[in-house]
Design an enzyme around this catalytic site. Structure first.
Site, short mmCIF file in Angstrom:
data_model
loop_
_atom_site.label_atom_id
_atom_site.label_comp_id
_atom_site.label_asym_id
_atom_site.label_seq_id
_atom_site.Cartn_x
_atom_site.Cartn_y
_atom_site.Cartn_z
N PHE A 282 18.90 55.96 95.51
CA PHE A 282 19.10 54.56 95.89
C PHE A 282 20.39 54.48 96.69
O PHE A 282 21.45 54.93 96.22
CB PHE A 282 19.19 53.66 94.65
CG PHE A 282 19.28 52.20 95.00
CD1 PHE A 282 18.13 51.46 95.26
CD2 PHE A 282 20.50 51.57 95.09
CE1 PHE A 282 18.21 50.12 95.60
CE2 PHE A 282 20.60 50.23 95.42
CZ PHE A 282 19.45 49.49 95.68
N ASP B 84 27.09 59.70 98.28
CA ASP B 84 27.04 58.29 97.92
C ASP B 84 27.66 58.16 96.53
O ASP B 84 27.03 58.47 95.52
CB ASP B 84 25.59 57.81 97.94
CG ASP B 84 25.44 56.35 97.50
OD1 ASP B 84 26.37 55.81 96.87
OD2 ASP B 84 24.39 55.76 97.78
N LYS C 237 31.24 49.05 94.44
CA LYS C 237 31.14 48.64 93.04
C LYS C 237 32.51 48.49 92.37
O LYS C 237 33.18 47.48 92.55
CB LYS C 237 30.23 49.60 92.27
CG LYS C 237 28.75 49.42 92.59
CD LYS C 237 27.85 50.14 91.62
CE LYS C 237 26.37 49.99 91.94
NZ LYS C 237 25.84 48.65 91.67
#
Length: 410
Positions: free
Chosen positions: A139, A224, A253
């Site tokens: 993702f 990532d 995040k």
């Protein structure tokens, strides 16, 4: 006068229905506890999806927020600002990187990384070297480019033709990676721990094989670290515990502890391919977000805090083992630091949402990672008392789903 009264029902009346939020509405938080609009309290094991790494309403972050808000919120990309320059220097000092590009989210950071990788290949090798290698169940965001690169087709179906030149391989499959990465490959993008895909750590040998293949074929390796970064695994970035250094790293995040900010980090030589006007953003790197992120980086990079992450991760694993001894629902526990996935066993396959709902009913906010995995991503500094209370409530939730364990006392 307009009616400003709102409830969970209001969501169904006024919001685009791309989410299915919980039946309660969180209203305020402090540390690792959240209270809803009815005054009920919850232990937060979700961390806003691995975002609130320092918990809710952290006093040092509140001070920075108030101080910077009184000075300068936004200035636009025709100017630079002191907070973003300080933040870039901090991240460079803590990582392999020389240069930073700031955005508003992890998806935007990944979009920038993928565009940069293709631009580097175009400049160095020509238009034919454009293939991006990614992995199934990965993702990387919700823009059309990043969701197409991500390895979960359900997120990109139904939106018309997808970008070309994207290959998906099995995660942790060294042989498949060696066969596929070649002269046409411009970049390989990988999560050191697949978060949304089930909390699956990469085998260090797999990451080494990716590094070797990229070097052999002139491709860039992108990590990532949107979910794994900023202390989540017990290291400031997860790559620092793998023996493998990427060419580009993306982060978001926890970087802003809830204030929207993301970053792409890379070397000077690679960054030079993004010349003036090639890429950009309006809000990215604004002084308010950068000031908050700077304080987050200062606090989370403390070795004592990172050691505490590893210790808390072991405590959660022990608590899960105790729960499993009572209820026999977990087949495997995976992850690193405070990114932990509990895979449900075959008897409870597909029931992660049931446990998630039961936990909320008992006063625990938590996550799932697909239909079979319970995901834990609490604050990196969650107090032991809150961990203990949260797992006491989880035991009640497990009992609600499974029935009372034989011989268990209340």
């Amino acid at each position: 006068m307009n009616d400003t009264t709102v409830s969970r029902k209001t969501f169904d009346e006024v919001m685009v229905p791309v989410f299915a939020p919980a039946p309660f509405v969180p209203d305020r938080g402090e540390g690792s506890r959240v209270w809803d609009t009815e005054g009920r309290d919850y232990i937060d094991f979700a961390g806003g999806i691995a975002v609130t790494a320092l918990g809710h309403a952290h006093p040092a972050l509140l001070r920075v927020l108030h101080e910077q808000a009184a000075r300068l919120w936004h200035i636009g990309n025709g100017y630079t600002n002191a907070p973003v320059l300080r933040l870039a220097k901090q991240l460079a000092a803590l990582t392999f990187a020389d240069r930073a590009f700031f955005a508003n989210s992890g998806a935007e950071a990944n979009e920038a990384a993928l565009k940069l990788a293709r631009r580097v290949a175009f400049d160095r090798h020509g238009a034919q070297k454009a293939e991006i290698v990614s992995f199934t169940q990965s993702f990387h965001g919700r823009t059309f480019f990043t969701v197409s690169v991500g390895g979960q087709p359900k997120y990109s179906e139904g939106f018309g033709p997808r970008p070309e030149g994207i290959v998906h391989l099995p995660y942790n499959d060294i042989a498949a990676a060696r066969r596929a990465i070649g002269a046409q490959t411009c970049a390989v993008i990988v999560e050191p721990v697949q978060g949304e895909g089930g909390v699956i750590p990469a085998d260090p040998a797999f990451l080494r094989a990716l590094r070797e293949a990229c070097d052999a074929h002139g491709a860039l390796l992108i990590f990532d670290e949107v979910q794994t970064g900023v202390g989540r695994t017990g290291h400031f970035y997860a790559y620092q515990d793998t023996g493998v250094t990427p060419d580009i790293l993306t982060t978001a995040k926890a970087l802003g502890n809830g204030f929207p900010i993301g970053a792409m980090l890379t070397t000077e030589a690679i960054a030079a391919h993004f010349s003036v006007g090639v890429h950009g953003t309006t809000y990215g790197g604004n002084p308010l977000g950068a000031a908050i992120a700077s304080k987050v980086v200062e606090l989370v990079s403390d070795p004592a805090l990172l050691a505490g992450v590893r210790e808390r991760g072991e405590r959660i694993r022990a608590k899960l083992a105790q729960l499993n001894a009572r209820f026999d629902v977990i087949g495997e526990v995976r992850g690193k630091g405070l990114l932990i996935g509990a895979q449900l066993n075959a008897r409870h396959a597909g029931r992660a949402k049931d446990f998630h709902t039961a936990a909320a009913n008992r006063g625990v906010m938590m996550l799932i990672a697909g239909p079979d995995v319970l995901r834990f991503a609490p604050s990196l500094i969650i107090p032991e008392a809150d961990l203990d209370e949260g797992f006491a409530r989880l035991a009640q939730a497990f009992e609600d789903v499974c029935g009372r364990a034989p011989g268990a006392s209340r």
